[in-house]
Design an enzyme around this catalytic site. Sequence first.
Site, short mmCIF file in Angstrom:
data_model
loop_
_atom_site.label_atom_id
_atom_site.label_comp_id
_atom_site.label_asym_id
_atom_site.label_seq_id
_atom_site.Cartn_x
_atom_site.Cartn_y
_atom_site.Cartn_z
N ARG A 5 0.82 -1.22 0.00
CA ARG A 5 0.00 0.00 0.00
C ARG A 5 0.85 1.26 0.00
O ARG A 5 0.46 2.29 0.57
CB ARG A 5 -0.98 0.00 1.19
CG ARG A 5 -1.78 -1.27 1.34
CD ARG A 5 -2.74 -1.53 0.18
NE ARG A 5 -3.88 -0.65 0.21
CZ ARG A 5 -5.04 -0.93 0.78
NH1 ARG A 5 -5.22 -2.08 1.34
NH2 ARG A 5 -6.04 -0.08 0.76
N ARG A 38 -2.53 6.80 1.22
CA ARG A 38 -3.07 7.90 2.04
C ARG A 38 -2.11 8.58 2.98
O ARG A 38 -2.47 9.56 3.60
CB ARG A 38 -4.24 7.35 2.86
CG ARG A 38 -5.31 6.75 2.02
CD ARG A 38 -6.10 5.76 2.79
NE ARG A 38 -5.25 4.64 3.16
CZ ARG A 38 -5.63 3.64 3.93
NH1 ARG A 38 -6.83 3.65 4.43
NH2 ARG A 38 -4.81 2.64 4.22
N ARG A 56 -6.82 12.76 -4.21
CA ARG A 56 -8.04 12.16 -3.65
C ARG A 56 -9.12 13.21 -3.43
O ARG A 56 -10.31 12.93 -3.53
CB ARG A 56 -7.69 11.50 -2.31
CG ARG A 56 -8.86 10.77 -1.69
CD ARG A 56 -8.50 10.10 -0.40
NE ARG A 56 -8.10 11.05 0.62
CZ ARG A 56 -7.63 10.72 1.81
NH1 ARG A 56 -7.48 9.46 2.13
NH2 ARG A 56 -7.29 11.63 2.69
N ASP A 93 -7.12 -1.56 -7.33
CA ASP A 93 -7.68 -2.23 -6.16
C ASP A 93 -8.04 -3.66 -6.51
O ASP A 93 -8.33 -3.96 -7.68
CB ASP A 93 -8.92 -1.49 -5.64
CG ASP A 93 -9.20 -1.88 -4.20
OD1 ASP A 93 -8.55 -1.32 -3.29
OD2 ASP A 93 -10.04 -2.78 -3.96
N TYR A 105 -15.57 -10.25 0.11
CA TYR A 105 -16.30 -9.00 -0.15
C TYR A 105 -17.58 -9.24 -0.94
O TYR A 105 -18.60 -8.61 -0.71
CB TYR A 105 -15.39 -8.00 -0.88
CG TYR A 105 -14.31 -7.46 0.03
CD1 TYR A 105 -14.62 -6.49 0.98
CD2 TYR A 105 -13.01 -7.95 0.00
CE1 TYR A 105 -13.65 -6.00 1.85
CE2 TYR A 105 -12.03 -7.48 0.86
CZ TYR A 105 -12.36 -6.50 1.79
OH TYR A 105 -11.41 -6.04 2.66
#
Length: 341
Positions: free
Chosen positions: A25, A29, A38, A74, A151
């Site tokens: 990752r 962020r 973003r 993703d 998911y």
Amino acid sequence: MIKNTLFLRALKGETVDRPPVWMMRQAGRYLPEFIALREKYDFFTRCQTPELASEITVQPIRRYGMDAAILFSDILVIPQAMNIEVEMKPDFGPYLPNPVRDQKGVDAVIVPDVDEALGYVMDAIKMTKDKLEDEVPLIGFAGSPWTILCYVVQGQGSKNFDLVKKFCFTEPAAAHQLLQKITDTTIAYLKAKVAAGVDALQVFDSWGGMLSPADYQEFSWTYINQIIEALKDDAPVIVFGKGCWFALGDMAKSNAAALGVDWTCSPKTARELTGGQITLQGNFDPSRLLSPPAEIKRLVHEMIREFGKDRYIVNLGHGILPYINLDHAKAFIDAVKEYES
Ligand code: CP3
């Protein structure tokens, strides 16, 4: 020819002066340049726009000079391509409004033409390769079929993925059919990614550790192994299973090029379980990036000594946390570059 070959050499098990380093990752962020984008574009717009996805991919490389880049995307673009709606809700995470929970639902799931449905990923790869100018290799990735199933059936993140297990244990035939559709799509997707230019692949089994060892074999490993077998001659495949230390022995017998390890398994145990021959990747506790930089460097050097500098790729034991200080991420990368055996 790629100039920095450390990562690809470690995957082949060749002797290196120091191990390569990247962070799961790493495009994300904790970086102000990522946060700026973003604020302008929603999550799937960033994934689906090659200019944005390639830019986000190279951001951490420019800032820190990791030894490999990982394409910004993703794992949930796969269910999207299979006709399952996926939303990314800010401060919540993935949300699938119509989860699949019965045979009828499984029947409605398609195995898409990946070049058509996911052509934007291939365009992002080509654009990223241009921007990287062969400085470092590019990693492409997918979720494991089990982690995608989590998911698709639960509909969102979960502490225990109880609805997924209920589906697997009460309707195993339907669950296996869906896992196979996800596997077939993933194989075609990863082959297309290699054709578009990625140099290595990683399969993220983020929720494999939710399963008992026997259920792991049945619902996760069988399908991951199909992916490894299908891709092994196309590119090196790294398998990262979070909480899956119990399966490391079996994984080491496969044709995976390397195995990811999380921080709950010591380097010594990971080496013992895998027989010492296969390349391992990991396993710094992501929360340890909260320690002072000098302490981070000391711990990274200790970790390299414990794994050994060869057949080893320095990484975190899972994704970097969003609020990590930039200097602490830098200390992690610099520690590896400063390592002398
Ligand atoms: O590693 C990289 O830098 C490449 C980019 C990458 C993303 N997701 C971008 C992302 C990768 C490799 C992933 C994989 C992924 N996605 C996994 C497996 C790895 C892991 O962490 O276990 C999983 C389980 C997902 C599903 C997912 N996507 C979740 C649970 C979330 C929300 C929680 C979170 O971590 O933020 C996402 C959103 C997501 N994917 C973000 C990023 C940068 C943050 C949201 C945003 O930017 O708006």
